[in-house]
Write an enzyme that holds these catalytic residues in place. Sequence first.
Site, PDB file in Angstrom:
ATOM      1  CD  GLU A  86      -7.358  12.748   4.398  1.00 27.84           C
ATOM      2  OE1 GLU A  86      -7.269  13.766   3.499  1.00 27.84           O
ATOM      3  OE2 GLU A  86      -7.448  11.650   3.916  1.00 27.84           O
TER       4      GLU A  86
ATOM      5  CD  GLU B  85      -5.024   3.030  -0.534  1.00 27.10           C
ATOM      6  OE1 GLU B  85      -4.544   2.575  -1.231  1.00 27.10           O
ATOM      7  OE2 GLU B  85      -5.395   3.271   0.973  1.00 27.10           O
TER       8      GLU B  85
ATOM      9  CG  ASP C  67      -5.931   0.590   3.274  1.00 28.64           C
ATOM     10  OD1 ASP C  67      -5.820  -0.763   4.579  1.00 28.64           O
ATOM     11  OD2 ASP C  67      -4.428   1.259   3.977  1.00 28.64           O
TER      12      ASP C  67
ATOM     13  CG  ASP D 135      -1.939   1.214   1.054  1.00 28.84           C
ATOM     14  OD1 ASP D 135      -2.345   1.404   0.435  1.00 28.84           O
ATOM     15  OD2 ASP D 135      -1.892   1.938   2.426  1.00 28.84           O
TER      16      ASP D 135
ATOM     17  CD  GLN E 195      -3.000   5.175  11.023  1.00 26.68           C
ATOM     18  OE1 GLN E 195      -4.034   4.343  10.115  1.00 26.68           O
ATOM     19  NE2 GLN E 195      -1.257   5.063  10.056  1.00 26.68           N
TER      20      GLN E 195
ATOM     21  CB  THR F 184      -7.783  -4.753   1.908  1.00 21.74           C
ATOM     22  OG1 THR F 184      -6.173  -4.424   3.006  1.00 21.74           O
ATOM     23  CG2 THR F 184      -7.339  -4.236   0.843  1.00 21.74           C
TER      24      THR F 184
ATOM     25  CE  LYS G 144      -3.291   2.498   6.935  1.00 20.27           C
ATOM     26  NZ  LYS G 144      -3.868   3.070   6.619  1.00 20.27           N
TER      27      LYS G 144
ATOM     28  NE  ARG H 129      -7.627   6.460   9.391  1.00 24.49           N
ATOM     29  CZ  ARG H 129      -6.764   6.159   8.341  1.00 24.49           C
ATOM     30  NH1 ARG H 129      -5.350   6.203   8.516  1.00 24.49           N
ATOM     31  NH2 ARG H 129      -7.239   6.327   7.218  1.00 24.49           N
TER      32      ARG H 129
ATOM     33  CD  GLU I 177      -5.939   4.991   4.279  1.00 21.85           C
ATOM     34  OE1 GLU I 177      -5.403   4.221   3.639  1.00 21.85           O
ATOM     35  OE2 GLU I 177      -5.541   6.071   5.129  1.00 21.85           O
TER      36      GLU I 177
ATOM     37  CG  HIS J 276      -4.215  10.615   2.681  1.00 16.85           C
ATOM     38  ND1 HIS J 276      -5.445  10.551   3.677  1.00 16.85           N
ATOM     39  CD2 HIS J 276      -3.575   9.906   2.705  1.00 16.85           C
ATOM     40  CE1 HIS J 276      -5.027   9.665   4.498  1.00 16.85           C
ATOM     41  NE2 HIS J 276      -3.673   8.777   3.968  1.00 16.85           N
TER      42      HIS J 276
END
Length: 417
Positions: A358, A196, A228, A121, A235, A252, A248, A232, A194, A128
């Site tokens: 975000e 993607e 993805d 990834d 993470q 996925t 992560k 958080r 996420e 971002h």
Amino acid sequence: MPDLIRSWVETANAPQNPFPLNNLPFGVFSAGDAPRCAVAIGDNVLDLGALQAAGLLPDHGFDAPALNTFMAKGKEVWNDVRQKLTDLLREGNKTQAVADALHDLSGVTMHLPFTVAEYTDFYAGRQHAFNVGSLFRDPANALPPNWLHIPIGYNGRASTVVVSGTDFHRPMGQMKGPQDDMPSFGPCKRLDIELEMGAVVGVPSEMGDTVSVDEADDMIFGYVLLNDWSARDIQAWEYQPLGPFQAKAFATTISPWVVTKSALAPFRCATPPREKELLPHIRDTGPMLYDIDLSVSMTAPNGTPTVICRTNYNTLYYSAAQQLAHHASSGCAMRTGDLLGSGTISGPEKGMFGSLLEMTWGGKDAITLDDGQTRTFIEDGDTLTLQGNAQGDGYCIGFGACTGTILPARSARNGGS
Ligand code: MN
């Protein structure tokens, strides 16, 4: 922009159908029997295993439950099969043998389209990277010093890449808030998405070999939508110094259909202007991004779907070909079935951000769904759906939905209460 290629499968000619004859995305389906390869056409799937058995297609392993054999063969074979399928499905060319190999899309089960060899990834969305750098560090030094020079990434997990529609449990993990004295173990409280795109490697490279950006582009079979999913809070505690790990690794999700590079060719576009010139091995050699409209919708339990993000793949700073050339630049062997996540695709404004982190600015500003419910991060029972659409002249190229619903954490399995 080419015109719609009309098919005798009438539903494929409707302007809003995601699977016109111009698309012919590849996937794996079953209809109460063994999974095998297919393309989507209109409201149908076309059984490539059956066409191969009938001698209407060469043997490229289409009777197998994965596209890998076909993907490994390279662009001459990919283009030959695409041409044969286009001829078989073109308006006026209807035959009983091909009609018999059609199934209603609504009645079949879609499977993971290829065996995922490895999953890498990247982090190629500038907005971002700036947003996350601002949230996790500070806005003055948001972009890491390497960011404008190499497409940075991490090695993810192929084992938990799943096809759209696969629901999964909220992950457990270790986390430690800034005010906590000690870390704790429990269900993730800041579960995120996420948005993607995933590039799917067809042609492999040997250990020790490097590949140019043009060679890398030729190695790519096609593209999928990719979510993805990210924890958080896990993470934030684990990511330094080696990057994301368990945050992560739990899931996925990819779309059921791999849209080929040929289908996307009319939508090629350049990467944005460069602030720093790239070194030659990853320098742009032509337009290798794509103009693909992307959206994310969120549906709370008993709620209505709300679009929470609209953006475009063309906002990325690095193309998948550049990422792949960089990946192989050390002599790293690339394998058939390697999946390269683009990095979160966030446009320049609120409403275009590809993650809840975000959209809610770190969980501070809740978003309101159309049914009045509010969210900072994902709650149990929520469904998140990614959509992608390349808009042609009188037709569009779709990927099928990339969706998943979050089930409650399975804490008892991990020794919890
Ligand atoms: Mn990601």
